[in-house]
Design an enzyme around this catalytic site. Structure first.
Site, PDB file in Angstrom:
ATOM      1  CG  ASP A 158      46.414  43.712  45.472  1.00 39.86           C
ATOM      2  OD1 ASP A 158      45.999  44.825  45.058  1.00 39.86           O
ATOM      3  OD2 ASP A 158      45.678  43.089  45.565  1.00 39.86           O
TER       4      ASP A 158
ATOM      5  CE  LYS B  30      43.257  36.561  48.364  1.00 38.58           C
ATOM      6  NZ  LYS B  30      44.109  37.776  47.947  1.00 38.58           N
TER       7      LYS B  30
ATOM      8  N   GLY C 142      39.236  40.856  45.502  1.00 40.70           N
ATOM      9  CA  GLY C 142      39.148  40.654  44.285  1.00 40.70           C
ATOM     10  C   GLY C 142      39.731  39.426  43.604  1.00 40.70           C
ATOM     11  CG  PHE C 143      43.191  39.122  42.805  1.00 36.92           C
ATOM     12  CD1 PHE C 143      43.312  38.785  41.552  1.00 36.92           C
ATOM     13  CD2 PHE C 143      43.482  40.081  43.320  1.00 36.92           C
ATOM     14  CE1 PHE C 143      43.474  39.970  40.762  1.00 36.92           C
ATOM     15  CE2 PHE C 143      43.655  41.382  42.556  1.00 36.92           C
ATOM     16  CZ  PHE C 143      43.783  41.330  41.181  1.00 36.92           C
ATOM     17  N   GLY C 144      40.102  36.438  45.690  1.00 39.49           N
ATOM     18  CA  GLY C 144      39.921  35.193  46.141  1.00 39.49           C
ATOM     19  C   GLY C 144      39.321  35.453  47.712  1.00 39.49           C
TER      20      GLY C 144
ATOM     21  CB  ILE D 263      35.094  38.263  49.647  1.00 40.82           C
ATOM     22  CG1 ILE D 263      34.518  37.253  50.400  1.00 40.82           C
ATOM     23  CG2 ILE D 263      34.932  38.101  48.286  1.00 40.82           C
ATOM     24  CD1 ILE D 263      32.837  37.173  50.242  1.00 40.82           C
TER      25      ILE D 263
END
Length: 658
Positions: free
Chosen positions: A467, A371, A352-354, A350
């Site tokens: 990222d 994802k 921060g974006f999915g 898990i």
């Protein structure tokens, strides 16, 4: 008058109900004053028939008074325990009714419910509504596809709906063989059920066994069930049942219940007998044919409902402009099946974006990582998908290939190559994982640099990852590092100016200039790579908050000033590393993390340093002093973000924006 006294005496003697208001025990039901409706009645033997073989098609039986299920008004849910002996007896053993359910309900008024597959509990409109306030343990003898039933002989836990939150084929645990043995609910044989709920842990256990068999030491069902939105302050307990085209006697022989404790044992010797039915061969055949025809109609109707629901279940967003991306688009149905319905057991991680799931594509048996990312289809989705498809054309040994995408409602699904050793982050920060050697780490560092050079300079367009961090560096079967997760990546032509205006990334890896310009560039990727270098060498996250906040880059720089830069390396390496390589990585990490973008090297120069094709410049700690105010002032930073730590704190407020 004498008959009334006799009735009261029988109620006290036979029912054996306790004087307390939080418990009761009934070994038979003669003389009880239950709330009964529909087909339900108590026969002369004291048998509670919730439905029988000749009367109406559904019935209900509730204990007359409600129980306090919360410690106070609106307080915590209390524990409760119940056990009952039941039997389902059909005139014809080949077929059966719909089943029986033990019910905890906020009301005893179930006048609007339906029989058949709804077992006298819900109707078409309210099935699944949170306003029902119903917990039911179903003993289901008819498989209904519209409710997702696993078979026609199962026990299920239902919350406000006939779609069970947990279900299992009827069976009981045999301690002598350490296995579950199957039971037939509609066999006509008496069986016992135990329902135990632990309020503090929210664990609901359901246990089944043949009657007079000691309670098995393993429940059939054990689930975490949060009843906070289900249970009212006071609730009724009872039974409900229904028949379909063919009638079955759904009988309860004995029952006990207790709040905050274990339900009292049932005295088997006092239980009424299970009824037996006899029919002629002709009527038996007729009933079987009627039941088969009725079942076919139910199955057909259920099939239509399931078909419509499946269409909705797998519905996707597909606009005309996406048709040109056909080879890169996956169907939601395939991804749903590949991940077993996005089950928790397939969850890889898990972020921060999915959430990322492991999957196996149904047609090719290729392992993939899927994802799920939330998106707003109204804001630049066409351009975003075009970039995703372009990124899918990337081919490099240190870049995880993005295979394609799928859009559905409010989410975007990105499909990647599957990396069996998961992320580098786990090996750096989870003590359960083996320690990576320095040789492995240095190879990963160089691999990620090679991948970034390809993205920044060697591909037909410039790809800004946006990222870069240890959790987005994935490890293949040979522990090679591959840069993955391109959900935030952006593309632009060589020589052009990036147009991104939103700050995204992860705290600790975000370049300070992003707070002022909002524009990601290759230099912001280099900054994140610098934080990544220090993380791999030191085995610590870029920012750690324990007793006080520790910024990794400041800590390494301070040790360099003291002449002890090697003291910052990961202690798990036990000094088993090349001193020259370690110093290079630490100082290169500091250089890439310079607060001024122009002072950072490009990725080609980084590769030259790592490969030994270029000598690392002779720098002093003063050159890399991230707190020199004059350097930051030249970049236009205000007093609020003059120091590096406060700059990173500022970034946390905007990281995660898209």
């Amino acid at each position: 008058m004498a008959s009334k006294i006799l009735g009261i005496f029988l109620f006290l003697l036979v029912a054996s109900s306790t004087a307390k208001d939080d418990t009761f025990t009934f070994n038979g039901f003669r003389g009880t004053n239950f709330r009964l409706d529909g087909a339900t009645y108590v026969n002369p033997d004291g048998l509670l028939l919730v439905t029988d073989t000749v009367r109406e098609k559904m019935g209900h039986a509730f204990y007359p008074s409600p129980f306090q299920f919360r410690s106070s008004r609106g307080g915590k849910i209390l524990s409760f325990s119940s056990t009952f002996v039941f039997a389902m007896v059909s005139q014809f053993t080949e077929v059966s009714g719909c089943g029986l359910a033990f019910v905890v309900s906020a009301t005893t008024n179930l006048s609007a419910v339906l029989p058949d597959q709804y077992i006298g509990l819900f109707n078409k409109e309210n099935n699944g509504n949170s306003s029902n306030h119903v917990l039911a343990i179903e003993l289901d003898t008819l498989q209904n596809l519209e409710f997702g039933d696993i078979d026609g002989n199962h026990v299920g836990i239902d919350i406000n709906s006939l779609t069970s939150v947990s279900a299992r084929t009827a069976s009981y645990y045999d301690s002598t063989t350490n296995q579950f043995k199957k039971l037939s609910l509609a066999s006509g044989q008496a069986m016992q059920v135990w329902v135990d709920y632990e309020g503090d842990d929210m664990i609901l256990n359901v246990t089944l066994s043949p009657v007079e068999t000691p309670k098995p030491n393993q429940p059939l069902l054990s689930s975490i069930v949060n009843l906070s939105n289900v249970v009212s302050d006071s609730m009724y307990v009872g039974f409900t049942s229904a028949n379909a085209a063919f009638f079955t006697a759904h009988c309860v022989l004995g029952w006990s219940f207790k709040m905050n404790g274990t339900a009292p044992a049932i005295d088997y010797k006092k239980l009424p007998p299970v009824p037996q039915f006899k029919t002629s061969g002709r009527s038996r055949k007729l009933a079987i044919w009627l039941t088969v025809a009725s079942t076919l109609l139910v199955v057909l109707a259920s099939g239509v409902v399931v078909f419509v629901r499946r269409r909705t279940k797998y519905a996707e967003l597909l606009e005309d402009w996406e048709r040109e991306y056909g080879p890169h688009r996956f169907s939601y149905k395939d991804l749903f099946k590949a991940t077993n319905g996005f089950k928790v057991k397939e969850l890889l991680g898990i972020g921060g974006f999915g959430m990322v799931y492991r999957g196996v594509l149904p047609t090719s048996n290729i392992q993939v990582a899927v994802k799920r990312v939330s998106h707003d289809s109204k804001q630049g989705m066409k351009e975003f998908v075009a970039e995703i498809v372009s990124i899918g054309q990337l081919r490099h040994r240190n870049v995880v290939q993005l295979l394609g995408y799928c859009r559905r409602k409010g989410e975007l699904l990105l499909v990647y190559d599957y990396m069996p050793n998961a992320s580098l982050d786990k090996f750096l920060h989870e003590r359960s994982k083996p320690t990576l050697t320095w040789a492995q780490r240095f190879r990963i560092i160089k691999g990620v640099a090679s991948g970034l050079l390809y993205l920044h300079e060697d591909w037909e367009q410039v790809v800004i990852h946006r990222d870069i961090k240890a959790s987005n560096v994935l490890l293949d079967s040979e522990m090679n590092g591959r840069l993955g997760d391109f959900g935030l990546a952006r593309l632009y032509e060589h020589g052009s100016v990036p147009q991104t205006t939103h700050v995204v990334g992860t705290i600790g890896y975000i370049a300070p200039e992003l707070g002022r310009t909002g524009k990601a560039t290759t230099a912001t990727d280099v900054f994140a790579y610098g934080a990544f270098l220090l993380e791999v060498a030191c085995g610590r996250r870029p920012i750690e908050s324990k007793s006080e906040q520790m910024v990794l880059v400041d800590w390494v720089l301070e040790n360099w000033k003291k002449g002890s830069v090697l003291a910052t390396c990961d202690p798990r390496l036990r000094e088993e590393f090349s001193v020259a390589e370690m110093e290079l990585v630490l100082k290169l990490g500091l250089l890439c993390s310079h607060p001024l973008p122009a002072a950072r090297p490009g990725m080609r120069q980084v590769m030259q340093f790592l490969d030994g094709d270029a000598a690392f410049p002779e720098l002093t700690p003063a050159y890399l002093n991230f707190s020199i105010l004059s350097l930051l002032e030249k970049e236009g930073f205000d007093d609020y973000i003059m120091s590096f730590p406060s700059t990173m704190a500022t970034m946390s407020a905007v990281s995660g924006a898209m």
